[in-house]
Enzyme design. Sequence first.
Site, mmCIF file in Angstrom:
data_model
loop_
_atom_site.group_PDB
_atom_site.id
_atom_site.type_symbol
_atom_site.label_atom_id
_atom_site.label_comp_id
_atom_site.label_asym_id
_atom_site.label_seq_id
_atom_site.Cartn_x
_atom_site.Cartn_y
_atom_site.Cartn_z
ATOM 1 N N LYS A 176 0.828 -1.212 0.000
ATOM 2 C CA LYS A 176 0.000 0.000 0.000
ATOM 3 C C LYS A 176 0.861 1.260 0.000
ATOM 4 O O LYS A 176 1.801 1.373 0.781
ATOM 5 C CB LYS A 176 -0.894 0.009 1.248
ATOM 6 C CG LYS A 176 -1.846 -1.162 1.331
ATOM 7 C CD LYS A 176 -2.609 -1.165 2.634
ATOM 8 C CE LYS A 176 -1.733 -1.385 3.842
ATOM 9 N NZ LYS A 176 -2.479 -1.599 5.086
ATOM 10 N N THR A 209 -7.639 9.857 8.209
ATOM 11 C CA THR A 209 -7.236 8.606 7.541
ATOM 12 C C THR A 209 -7.060 7.457 8.532
ATOM 13 O O THR A 209 -6.443 6.443 8.208
ATOM 14 C CB THR A 209 -5.905 8.815 6.783
ATOM 15 O OG1 THR A 209 -4.927 9.268 7.730
ATOM 16 C CG2 THR A 209 -6.030 9.826 5.671
ATOM 17 N N GLY A 211 -7.539 4.200 10.166
ATOM 18 C CA GLY A 211 -8.215 2.945 9.823
ATOM 19 C C GLY A 211 -8.333 2.652 8.333
ATOM 20 O O GLY A 211 -9.053 1.729 7.941
ATOM 21 N N THR A 212 -7.600 3.376 7.514
ATOM 22 C CA THR A 212 -7.684 3.099 6.064
ATOM 23 C C THR A 212 -7.214 1.675 5.755
ATOM 24 O O THR A 212 -7.807 0.986 4.925
ATOM 25 C CB THR A 212 -6.826 4.092 5.249
ATOM 26 O OG1 THR A 212 -5.528 4.172 5.850
ATOM 27 C CG2 THR A 212 -7.459 5.473 5.186
ATOM 28 N N GLY A 213 -6.142 1.243 6.437
ATOM 29 C CA GLY A 213 -5.603 -0.097 6.174
ATOM 30 C C GLY A 213 -6.583 -1.190 6.596
ATOM 31 O O GLY A 213 -6.783 -2.179 5.880
ATOM 32 N N CYS A 214 -7.210 -0.999 7.770
ATOM 33 C CA CYS A 214 -8.192 -1.984 8.258
ATOM 34 C C CYS A 214 -9.361 -2.066 7.282
ATOM 35 O O CYS A 214 -9.853 -3.159 6.949
ATOM 36 C CB CYS A 214 -8.727 -1.576 9.632
ATOM 37 S SG CYS A 214 -7.460 -1.372 10.881
HETATM 38 N N1 LIG Z 1 -5.438 10.419 1.522
HETATM 39 C C1 LIG Z 1 -5.710 9.288 0.860
HETATM 40 N N2 LIG Z 1 -6.479 9.325 -0.260
HETATM 41 C C2 LIG Z 1 -6.774 8.182 -0.942
HETATM 42 N N3 LIG Z 1 -6.333 6.963 -0.575
HETATM 43 C C3 LIG Z 1 -5.563 6.870 0.541
HETATM 44 C C4 LIG Z 1 -5.198 8.018 1.304
HETATM 45 N N4 LIG Z 1 -4.430 7.608 2.365
HETATM 46 C C5 LIG Z 1 -4.319 6.270 2.258
HETATM 47 N N5 LIG Z 1 -4.983 5.822 1.150
HETATM 48 C C6 LIG Z 1 -5.136 4.438 0.731
HETATM 49 O O1 LIG Z 1 -5.569 3.732 1.892
HETATM 50 C C7 LIG Z 1 -5.119 2.388 1.878
HETATM 51 C C8 LIG Z 1 -4.358 2.135 3.165
HETATM 52 O O2 LIG Z 1 -3.076 2.671 3.020
HETATM 53 P P1 LIG Z 1 -2.080 3.058 4.169
HETATM 54 O O3 LIG Z 1 -0.724 2.900 3.573
HETATM 55 O O4 LIG Z 1 -2.456 4.389 4.713
HETATM 56 O O5 LIG Z 1 -2.410 1.917 5.238
HETATM 57 P P2 LIG Z 1 -2.082 1.782 6.750
HETATM 58 O O6 LIG Z 1 -0.923 2.648 7.106
HETATM 59 O O7 LIG Z 1 -1.947 0.335 7.008
HETATM 60 O O8 LIG Z 1 -3.398 2.329 7.459
HETATM 61 P P3 LIG Z 1 -3.825 2.262 9.042
HETATM 62 O O9 LIG Z 1 -2.617 1.843 9.826
HETATM 63 O O10 LIG Z 1 -4.344 3.601 9.389
HETATM 64 O O11 LIG Z 1 -4.926 1.270 9.111
HETATM 65 C C9 LIG Z 1 -4.283 2.270 0.601
HETATM 66 O O12 LIG Z 1 -5.108 1.773 -0.442
HETATM 67 C C10 LIG Z 1 -3.875 3.710 0.306
HETATM 68 O O13 LIG Z 1 -3.564 3.878 -1.052
HETATM 69 C C1 LIG Z 2 -7.043 -2.073 17.193
HETATM 70 C C2 LIG Z 2 -6.336 -1.461 16.041
HETATM 71 N N1 LIG Z 2 -6.046 -2.234 14.977
HETATM 72 C C3 LIG Z 2 -5.402 -1.705 13.904
HETATM 73 C C4 LIG Z 2 -5.045 -0.374 13.892
HETATM 74 C C5 LIG Z 2 -4.291 0.141 12.674
HETATM 75 O O1 LIG Z 2 -4.239 1.408 12.496
HETATM 76 C C6 LIG Z 2 -5.375 0.418 15.028
HETATM 77 N N2 LIG Z 2 -5.078 1.741 15.101
HETATM 78 N N3 LIG Z 2 -6.016 -0.148 16.084
#
Ligand SMILES: Nc1ncnc2c1ncn2[C@@H]1O[C@H](COP(=O)(O)OP(=O)(O)OP(=O)(O)O)[C@@H](O)[C@H]1O
Ligand SMILES: Cc1ncc(CO)c(N)n1
Length: 273
Positions: A176, A209, A211-214
């Site tokens: 990502k 942003t 929880g975008t990854g979750c």
């Molecule tokens: N500002 C944004 N606009 C559009 N897409 C975004 C943006 N920020 C993140 N994304 C997308 O969100 C998804 C998660 O990416 P990211 O690398 O932020 O994950 P993460 O760090 O594991 O997230 P988290 O730890 O908050 O759950 C990817 O598909 C990324 O391209």
């Molecule tokens: C419980 C939990 N799982 C995943 C994430 C990832 O951002 C978070 N902030 N908290």
Amino acid sequence: MRTCNILSIAGSDPSGGAGIQADLKTFSALGGYGMAVVTALTAQSTAGVAGVQEVPAEFVGSQLETLLNDARVDAVKIGMLANTGVIRAVVKALDAYELPCVVLDPVMVAKSGDRLLSPDAIDAVRTELVPRADLITPNLPEAAELLGENERHDLSSMREQAERLVELGATRVLLKGGHLSGQSSTDLLVTPDGLTETFSAERIATRNTHGTGCTLSSAIATLRPQRRNFSEAVREAKDYLTEALRHADELDAGRGKGPVHHFHRLWAAGERA
Ligand SMILES: Nc1ncnc2c1ncn2[C@@H]1O[C@H](COP(=O)(O)OP(=O)(O)OP(=O)(O)O)[C@@H](O)[C@H]1O
Ligand SMILES: Cc1ncc(CO)c(N)n1
């Protein structure tokens, strides 16, 4: 078509933006039926993580066994696992019940910078969990940690790192690019046949942003059983996430990095009317 059962194995985030709360919202929004096995409680808000209470590994195992002796599961999303004991309990269940469609988000550190996985558990993620997943969805720092390399921030290095994660035993990798900068937010999918596919979306200008990854990994787990392949599921999951980011500023869930806005697509589109 019958409704798919999607299982989240993850930590709790009381702010509702990440963890099992985000996972369950995503499952519902995309037409799945959500189930959840809790691995840890966090004291967390949009401002950060104040504390973590890990669920004893045996009790994670007991939750899994009790549920899986009864319920059919069509896909699994794995998030925060906290420590090696919990990882082993999850591995045991993955093997014993031959769980299908395993999407592993190798959660290590929250957006706030707080650790959600003990550093000494990274090795168990790498050697025991990564090879058992159908898809892993690391962000750039997580990919670097898994490979024991420096974090890279350009697309060609990302492609090389994703390929090295496949060499490490991952079946598929969605690396990502949320941590990159630029007009678009690009993720790379490397498949078992060595093909790389690029998924790009407009980068939404928001600080919300959390929880975008979750959300992304849960959306993929929900959509995969309903679509022909991972590529279709990832494309649609990313569209769903981008829409949720587009509406994030409508929420007022705290003063820090707020959550994205999940909404029920079927109801929103009036398809159930
Ligand atoms: N500002 C944004 N606009 C559009 N897409 C975004 C943006 N920020 C993140 N994304 C997308 O969100 C998804 C998660 O990416 P990211 O690398 O932020 O994950 P993460 O760090 O594991 O997230 P988290 O730890 O908050 O759950 C990817 O598909 C990324 O391209
Ligand atoms: C419980 C939990 N799982 C995943 C994430 C990832 O951002 C978070 N902030 N908290």
